[in-house]
Write an enzyme that holds these catalytic residues in place. Structure first.
Site, PDB file in Angstrom:
ATOM      1  N   HIS A   5     -26.186  20.168  23.583  1.00 16.79           N
ATOM      2  CA  HIS A   5     -25.545  19.460  24.693  1.00 16.79           C
ATOM      3  C   HIS A   5     -26.447  18.327  25.167  1.00 16.79           C
ATOM      4  O   HIS A   5     -27.657  18.511  25.279  1.00 16.79           O
ATOM      5  CB  HIS A   5     -25.289  20.423  25.855  1.00 16.79           C
ATOM      6  CG  HIS A   5     -24.756  19.742  27.085  1.00 16.79           C
ATOM      7  ND1 HIS A   5     -23.434  19.362  27.198  1.00 16.79           N
ATOM      8  CD2 HIS A   5     -25.376  19.351  28.231  1.00 16.79           C
ATOM      9  CE1 HIS A   5     -23.267  18.784  28.381  1.00 16.79           C
ATOM     10  NE2 HIS A   5     -24.429  18.771  29.028  1.00 16.79           N
ATOM     11  N   ALA A  36       0.848  -1.201   0.000  1.00 19.66           N
ATOM     12  CA  ALA A  36       0.000   0.000   0.000  1.00 19.66           C
ATOM     13  C   ALA A  36       0.879   1.245   0.000  1.00 19.66           C
ATOM     14  O   ALA A  36       0.864   2.036   0.941  1.00 19.66           O
ATOM     15  CB  ALA A  36      -0.924  -0.010   1.219  1.00 19.66           C
TER      16      ALA A  36
END
Length: 477
Positions: free
Chosen positions: A450, A275
């Site tokens: 949140h 790779a």
């Protein structure tokens, strides 16, 4: 000579098929040429990304991530006992996902009126495209405009010639159907790290050989350093400055010879993945009199709007300058189709996200701290760790941080860099902000929900000016 088209696209990868669909949507008579076929002779659409790249690798990464989470579910109080992975079933699931998506492109071509021309496409002089079928027969089609989207292929290296079932490129790596005891990977880039992660989670002893002395040289140094520390904990043995010099196949084993700062060494593995990068797939794409020019590395010369030196001929994706990213290719395809249709279109190459889909994920957009300092730009930096995020704690996924870099004088966001569980999703927030020219203050004044992991982006923006709420801020010197 066959019917004339307004647009002919050569290549049906993420650049080509998107360009073809967009052109057809804009009312242009469009054809797309693709040479890839399956074992039954049917056209395979989607290019490297959908077939042997982005999508199949993410399927394997997700399966092995779920396996790893299940193995460690006791942190949540979940008792699972022994957990095993059916690797053949995992690979079959990957293949099904690929089949669904590539088949979906064929449906989109039909729905949008794109003509599929099956065969090898070659640009001739005068915007004529020759399509050579598998049986060797050829037809020539004329077009007002041609888009070259031929993509890229893996780079093979002489010291590690591909060997069926043992020494593999990225395509072969995706078809491993049994967990190797020892896996070697040459190249610590995106593909090497992702494939290494897949098999490390399933119990392989993974050794990654990287020729460069610096780990992830393109990433921000703090991100690369944090990632290296995490990968070491995950038992990825990454050897830097290790250059492969040869391989020997002995039965079902591969002996990898390499050299590092200490001298010549050997590594014995059951599978070896090569790779080391990709190169443009432009061989055989152009006739000598096509008018399109290549550089010494085989890339097609284009301007900022992907025009080649031949009038009416454009090139996009991996075969032109810039990062080899599917989303970059797709957006270039849309830009070019819009230009051909007479619209004003421009692409912002300064705001293209990069992602490595390990876990935690690495993602960044814009410039690194090192690049900006080298350019002499005065900057201010804010960092916020996921360890201080309530939502990340609840998910037991607290590795990493968000780092934001802003211009000292203008407060304009110049780069955002992340290591974290869902960094691939969070980076879009930074890309959107930068596309609209946002300042750190703009994000400071934005209300983030949140509890969410996204709050780390908010806190990093606050930290740029030393105003983070949920961590102690560094005092300015």
């Amino acid at each position: 000579m066959s019917d004339k088209f307004d647009v002919i696209v050569i290549g049906a990868g993420p650049g080509g098929y998107v360009a073809a669909i967009r052109a057809a949507q804009l009312g242009l008579k469009t054809a797309c040429v693709e040479k890839w076929v399956d074992d039954k002779g049917a056209a395979v659409l989607g290019g490297t990304c959908l077939n042997v790249g982005c999508i199949p690798s993410k399927a394997l990464l997700e399966s092995t991530h779920q396996f790893h989470k299940t193995q460690h579910a006791d942190v949540h109080g979940i008792q699972t006992g022994d957990v095993t992975m059916d690797v053949k079933k995992m690979v079959a699931r990957k293949d099904k996902i690929v089949g669904n998506l590539t088949g979906g492109i064929a449906g989109l071509f039909k729905a949008n009126g794109v003509t599929l021309l099956q065969g090898m496409g070659k640009l001739l002089a005068g915007k004529q495209v020759q399509v050579t079928a598998a049986d060797g027969s050829a037809t020539v089609h004329a077009a007002e405009n041609v888009i070259l989207a031929s993509g890229s292929v893996p780079v093979n290296i002489p010291p590690a010639p591909l060997t069926d079932g043992l020494i593999l490129d990225n395509a072969g790596a995706l078809d491993i159907d049994e967990t190797p005891k020892r896996l070697g990977v040459i190249g610590a880039g995106v593909i090497g790290l992702e494939m290494g992660s897949v098999w490390a989670r399933l119990g392989s002893e993974v050794t990654v050989l990287e020729a460069m002395d610096d780990f992830l040289a393109l990433a921000d140094k703090e991100v690369a350093k944090e990632a290296a520390k995490i990968f070491k904990k995950q038992k990825l043995d990454i050897k830097l400055g290790a250059r492969c010099t040869g391989t020997e196949v002995n039965g079902q084993e591969v002996t990898v010879k390499y050299t590092d700062a200490e001298g010549d060494k050997e590594l014995v593995v059951d599978k070896l993945i090569v790779a080391v990068g990709r190169r443009p797939q432009t061989q055989g794409l152009l006739s000598d009199d096509s008018g399109v020019k290549l550089d010494e590395r085989g890339f097609i010369f284009v301007d900022g709007q992907c025009r080649t030196e031949a009038p009416g001929v454009y090139a996009i994706g991996d075969s032109v300058r810039g990062p080899m990213l599917a989303h970059k290719a797709s957006e270039e395809g849309i830009m070019v189709a819009d230009i051909i249709a007479g619209h004003h279109a421009q692409m912002n190459y300064d705001v293209i996200p990069n992602i490595i889909y390990t876990h935690p994920e690495l993602a960044w957009v814009g410039k690194t701290e090192q690049e900006l300092k080298a350019e002499g730009v005065a900057i201010k930096v804010g960092k916020f760790p996921f360890a201080a995020s309530g939502r990340a704690m609840a998910a037991d996924d607290t590795d990493g941080f968000v780092k934001m870099i802003a211009d000292e004088a203008t407060d304009r966001i110049l780069g955002v860099h992340m290591v974290g569980g869902i960094a691939s999703e969070l980076i879009a927030q930074a890309a959107i902000a930068m596309e609209f020219g946002s300042t750190a203050e703009d994000l400071q004044l934005t209300v983030f929900a949140h509890p969410t992991v996204s709050e780390a982006v908010h806190e990093a923006a606050l930290a740029v000016d030393g105003h983070a709420i949920h961590m102690a801020n560094r005092k300015k010197r």
